[in-house]
Design a protein around this motif. Structure first.
Motif, PDB file in Angstrom:
ATOM      1  N   LEU A 123      -7.962  -2.835   5.146  1.00 56.35           N
ATOM      2  CA  LEU A 123      -9.161  -2.914   4.316  1.00 56.35           C
ATOM      3  C   LEU A 123      -8.854  -2.583   2.860  1.00 56.35           C
ATOM      4  N   ASN A 124      -8.024  -1.573   2.640  1.00 51.90           N
ATOM      5  CA  ASN A 124      -7.649  -1.202   1.277  1.00 51.90           C
ATOM      6  C   ASN A 124      -6.761  -2.261   0.637  1.00 51.90           C
ATOM      7  N   THR A 125      -5.793  -2.760   1.408  1.00 50.58           N
ATOM      8  CA  THR A 125      -4.895  -3.787   0.879  1.00 50.58           C
ATOM      9  C   THR A 125      -5.657  -5.073   0.581  1.00 50.58           C
ATOM     10  N   GLN A 126      -6.589  -5.418   1.437  1.00 50.50           N
ATOM     11  CA  GLN A 126      -7.432  -6.593   1.210  1.00 50.50           C
ATOM     12  C   GLN A 126      -8.186  -6.460  -0.117  1.00 50.50           C
ATOM     13  N   SER A 154      10.155  -3.633   1.138  1.00 51.05           N
ATOM     14  CA  SER A 154       9.961  -2.508   0.226  1.00 51.05           C
ATOM     15  C   SER A 154       8.647  -1.820   0.553  1.00 51.05           C
ATOM     16  N   PRO A 155       8.572  -0.489   0.364  1.00 52.14           N
ATOM     17  CA  PRO A 155       9.567   0.369  -0.284  1.00 52.14           C
ATOM     18  C   PRO A 155      10.623   0.936   0.643  1.00 52.14           C
ATOM     19  N   PHE A 156      10.749   0.423   1.865  1.00 55.08           N
ATOM     20  CA  PHE A 156      11.736   0.975   2.792  1.00 55.08           C
ATOM     21  C   PHE A 156      13.155   0.544   2.457  1.00 55.08           C
ATOM     22  N   VAL A 157      13.306  -0.564   1.757  1.00 54.30           N
ATOM     23  CA  VAL A 157      14.631  -1.094   1.442  1.00 54.30           C
ATOM     24  C   VAL A 157      14.799  -1.196  -0.066  1.00 54.30           C
ATOM     25  N   GLY A 158      15.894  -0.640  -0.549  1.00 54.40           N
ATOM     26  CA  GLY A 158      16.366  -0.971  -1.890  1.00 54.40           C
ATOM     27  C   GLY A 158      15.821  -0.171  -3.044  1.00 54.40           C
ATOM     28  N   ASP A 185       0.804  -1.222   0.000  1.00 58.05           N
ATOM     29  CA  ASP A 185       0.000   0.000   0.000  1.00 58.05           C
ATOM     30  C   ASP A 185       0.837   1.273   0.000  1.00 58.05           C
ATOM     31  N   LEU A 186       2.133   1.172   0.272  1.00 55.14           N
ATOM     32  CA  LEU A 186       2.979   2.353   0.324  1.00 55.14           C
ATOM     33  C   LEU A 186       3.640   2.684  -1.012  1.00 55.14           C
ATOM     34  N   PHE A 187       3.362   1.892  -2.031  1.00 53.21           N
ATOM     35  CA  PHE A 187       3.861   2.195  -3.371  1.00 53.21           C
ATOM     36  C   PHE A 187       2.928   3.183  -4.064  1.00 53.21           C
ATOM     37  N   THR A 188       3.523   4.039  -4.891  1.00 51.68           N
ATOM     38  CA  THR A 188       2.751   5.048  -5.607  1.00 51.68           C
ATOM     39  C   THR A 188       1.740   4.407  -6.548  1.00 51.68           C
ATOM     40  N   GLU A 189       2.150   3.322  -7.205  1.00 55.14           N
ATOM     41  CA  GLU A 189       1.281   2.627  -8.152  1.00 55.14           C
ATOM     42  C   GLU A 189       1.218   1.142  -7.799  1.00 55.14           C
ATOM     43  N   VAL A 222       2.112  -6.835   4.004  1.00 50.68           N
ATOM     44  CA  VAL A 222       1.868  -6.376   5.373  1.00 50.68           C
ATOM     45  C   VAL A 222       1.248  -4.981   5.349  1.00 50.68           C
ATOM     46  N   THR A 223       0.571  -4.656   6.450  1.00 49.81           N
ATOM     47  CA  THR A 223      -0.006  -3.327   6.608  1.00 49.81           C
ATOM     48  C   THR A 223       0.399  -2.767   7.964  1.00 49.81           C
TER      49      THR A 223
END
Length: 241
Positions: free
Chosen positions: A40-43, A195-199, A10-14, A32-33
């Motif tokens: 709910l959005n990721t589901q 990701s997106p925290f790593v790499g 969910d933390l990716f722009t697209e 993960v959330t």
């Protein structure tokens, strides 16, 4: 078979582009959330997908501020087998913050213990002792300590309790991370991107090259890439079965 046990979809722009890439490459992924309301959005994003499963999370760094979401967590817990990101974080936290985290984490572990079949991906920065103590031995589900950075003594305790450890590319950049990977037995290793925290940045389509991490683990363990791949695949099967 490639897999990723810890991705923040969910933390990716697209996120839909990332989903398409993951499905096309057949990378089994736990999305993960960080809060129950985000689940709910990721589901919804994961509906009908073969390779991505949503996880219900309550990130320790948000637990104090959003302590009012525990009732929602309880409402949602039976909608997924996967729980994460949860845990404790005591890096530069106030006593009040950490006490609130512990209360929520203890309650999460209690309700997951009652369900017996949950797979948990757990954050433990500067709080490894407390995390392991709260989860304890003989937890009826599966425990993954994600991006572990604590002492080898606590690592050994967690291993004796049957926990898994998920490792990422950032861990390969430090002596401590490499030493931790070297210490974890092959049958307890799993892969993660975080990701997106790593790499990568949040605009990237592919979290990171799983195969390069496998190659580095091969060098650290002084085993062939095929031996590492076989072990990782078996570990992931053991995790989800």
């Amino acid at each position: 078979m490639l897999f990723d046990t810890h991705l923040h979809l969910d933390l990716f722009t697209e996120p839909k582009k990332l989903i398409e890439a993951i499905e096309n490459q057949k990378i089994y992924t736990i999305a993960v959330t960080n809060l129950p309301q985000v689940f709910l959005n990721t589901q919804k994003l994961c509906e009908g997908l073969k390779y991505i499963r949503p996880a219900l999370g309550y990130h320790p760094e948000l637990a104090f501020k959003f302590s009012n979401q525990f009732d929602l967590f309880l409402e949602l817990i039976d909608q997924t087998r996967y729980i994460g990101e949860i845990g404790l974080d005591n890096q530069r936290k106030t006593i009040e913050d950490f006490i609130s985290q512990k209360k929520i984490f203890e309650n999460i572990i209690s309700v997951c213990r009652d369900r017996k079949d949950k797979i948990l991906t757990v954050h433990s920065r500067k709080a490894e002792k407390e995390v392991i103590s709260i989860i304890g031995n003989n937890f009826p589900g599966k425990i993954i300590l994600h991006w572990y950075s604590g002492s080898l003594n606590y690592l050994e305790n967690a291993l004796s309790y049957g926990y898994y450890f998920s490792v990422n590319s950032a861990m390969l950049q430090s002596k401590n991370g490499i030493n931790i990977i070297k210490t974890i037995p092959l049958n307890r290793l799993l892969l993660e991107s975080d990701s997106p925290f790593v790499g990568v940045d949040r605009k990237s389509i592919i979290p990171y090259d799983m195969r390069s991490v496998i190659s580095n683990i091969s060098n650290i363990k002084q085993l062939s890439i095929s031996e590492i791949e076989d072990a990782l695949h078996q570990n992931f099967r053991n995790l989800i079965l």
